[in-house]
Motif scaffolding. Structure first.
Motif, PDB file in Angstrom:
ATOM      1  N   LEU A  58      89.835 -46.982  40.569  1.00  0.00           N
ATOM      2  CA  LEU A  58      89.494 -48.238  39.904  1.00  0.00           C
ATOM      3  C   LEU A  58      88.472 -49.031  40.700  1.00  0.00           C
ATOM      4  N   ASP A  59      88.660 -49.099  42.004  1.00  0.00           N
ATOM      5  CA  ASP A  59      87.790 -49.938  42.838  1.00  0.00           C
ATOM      6  C   ASP A  59      86.492 -49.253  43.259  1.00  0.00           C
ATOM      7  N   TYR A  60      86.563 -47.939  43.493  1.00  0.00           N
ATOM      8  CA  TYR A  60      85.409 -47.261  44.094  1.00  0.00           C
ATOM      9  C   TYR A  60      84.891 -46.051  43.314  1.00  0.00           C
ATOM     10  N   GLY A  61      85.555 -45.662  42.239  1.00  0.00           N
ATOM     11  CA  GLY A  61      85.159 -44.461  41.516  1.00  0.00           C
ATOM     12  C   GLY A  61      83.825 -44.595  40.806  1.00  0.00           C
ATOM     13  N   SER A  62      83.139 -43.477  40.648  1.00  0.00           N
ATOM     14  CA  SER A  62      81.900 -43.456  39.878  1.00  0.00           C
ATOM     15  C   SER A  62      82.223 -43.618  38.396  1.00  0.00           C
ATOM     16  N   GLN A  63      81.205 -43.887  37.604  1.00  0.00           N
ATOM     17  CA  GLN A  63      81.429 -44.060  36.172  1.00  0.00           C
ATOM     18  C   GLN A  63      82.000 -42.785  35.545  1.00  0.00           C
ATOM     19  N   LYS A  64      81.465 -41.632  35.928  1.00  0.00           N
ATOM     20  CA  LYS A  64      81.964 -40.373  35.364  1.00  0.00           C
ATOM     21  C   LYS A  64      83.413 -40.116  35.775  1.00  0.00           C
ATOM     22  N   ALA A  65      83.758 -40.454  37.001  1.00  0.00           N
ATOM     23  CA  ALA A  65      85.140 -40.267  37.454  1.00  0.00           C
ATOM     24  C   ALA A  65      86.087 -41.140  36.641  1.00  0.00           C
ATOM     25  N   LYS A  66      85.671 -42.359  36.339  1.00  0.00           N
ATOM     26  CA  LYS A  66      86.520 -43.270  35.566  1.00  0.00           C
ATOM     27  C   LYS A  66      86.654 -42.803  34.118  1.00  0.00           C
ATOM     28  N   ILE A  67      85.567 -42.331  33.545  1.00  0.00           N
ATOM     29  CA  ILE A  67      85.625 -41.799  32.172  1.00  0.00           C
ATOM     30  C   ILE A  67      86.569 -40.604  32.123  1.00  0.00           C
ATOM     31  N   LEU A  68      86.442 -39.712  33.106  1.00  0.00           N
ATOM     32  CA  LEU A  68      87.310 -38.535  33.163  1.00  0.00           C
ATOM     33  C   LEU A  68      88.768 -38.938  33.335  1.00  0.00           C
ATOM     34  N   LYS A  69      89.030 -39.896  34.211  1.00  0.00           N
ATOM     35  CA  LYS A  69      90.413 -40.318  34.447  1.00  0.00           C
ATOM     36  C   LYS A  69      91.007 -40.966  33.204  1.00  0.00           C
ATOM     37  N   CYS A  70      90.205 -41.697  32.448  1.00  0.00           N
ATOM     38  CA  CYS A  70      90.697 -42.314  31.214  1.00  0.00           C
ATOM     39  C   CYS A  70      91.035 -41.248  30.176  1.00  0.00           C
ATOM     40  N   ALA A  71      90.178 -40.233  30.043  1.00  0.00           N
ATOM     41  CA  ALA A  71      90.464 -39.137  29.110  1.00  0.00           C
ATOM     42  C   ALA A  71      91.709 -38.383  29.542  1.00  0.00           C
ATOM     43  N   ASP A  72      91.849 -38.164  30.834  1.00  0.00           N
ATOM     44  CA  ASP A  72      93.034 -37.512  31.403  1.00  0.00           C
ATOM     45  C   ASP A  72      94.288 -38.315  31.070  1.00  0.00           C
ATOM     46  N   ARG A  73      94.216 -39.640  31.203  1.00  0.00           N
ATOM     47  CA  ARG A  73      95.391 -40.471  30.932  1.00  0.00           C
ATOM     48  C   ARG A  73      95.708 -40.528  29.438  1.00  0.00           C
TER      49      ARG A  73
END
Length: 209
Positions: A125-140
């Motif tokens: 949340l604090d330091y992830g790249s945009q792609k990492a956050k998009i991937l984590k949201c899809a994962d969740r």
């Protein structure tokens, strides 16, 4: 006023166009899928296995209109480093010319040794790249859908709390439609707990009634 770190995606494509189809056709996804088959024997709490979860996460990204090759390849192998014992990260690098970039995203969404679940999600949340956050949201999103098959109320509550505290603000940074789906999933899962009397029973236990 500080400029937002990312430009939040608010539109969602309804149908894959010819250009996107060609982009997808040109990607070398098979080598990544082959690596992901190492997760077939890894069972999930809600049933099924981790390989299917990788494919589900891939499908969710495509459903939301993401045709970025590095992001999609990362989705296919996003749990390999964490969940395959002794996995050699160089296998991802050697998949193709984008392997190094794919591994970079995978490592962002991989829980580190001695990192608590809360610390892990807070880091993204604090330091992830945009792609990492998009991937984590899809994962969740995939995980929250699977949560409908879980009958352990404490597990469901914990997962819902994580989603509210970490994933909703994460999704709000990158994709408004993912944010809306996560809210909807969160509401249905908490309604399941309420309808089953979980919160009432816990309140009675805490008051000694």
């Amino acid at each position: 006023m500080a400029k937002p770190k990312y430009e939040m995606k608010t539109e969602r494509s309804k149908k894959m166009d010819s250009q996107q189809m060609q982009q997808l056709a040109d990607m070398r996804l098979a080598p990544y899928m082959q690596l992901a088959t190492g997760l077939i024997g890894k069972a999930r709490h809600a049933g099924g296995n981790m390989f299917r979860h990788q494919m589900d996460t891939l499908a969710i990204l495509i459903d939301y209109g993401y045709i970025d090759s590095v992001l999609l390849k990362a989705s296919i192998v996003h749990d390999t480093v964490e969940d395959i014992e002794g996995f050699d990260k160089n296998q991802i690098i050697h998949c193709d010319a984008e392997g190094s970039d794919v591994l970079e995203i995978v490592l962002e969404v991989t829980r580190r040794q001695h990192e608590t679940k809360q610390e892990f999600l807070r880091r993204i949340l604090d330091y992830g790249s945009q792609k990492a956050k998009i991937l984590k949201c899809a994962d969740r999103i995939s995980n929250m859908i699977s949560l409908g098959y879980v009958t352990d109320p404490e597990f469901i509550e914990r997962y819902c709390d994580e989603t509210e505290y970490y994933l909703l603000p994460m999704a709000l940074e990158v994709d408004f439609n993912m944010y809306n789906e996560l809210i909807s999933l969160l509401m249905t899962r908490r309604r399941y707990l309420e309808d089953g009397g979980y919160f009432d029973n816990r309140k009675k236990e805490s008051t000694g009634q």
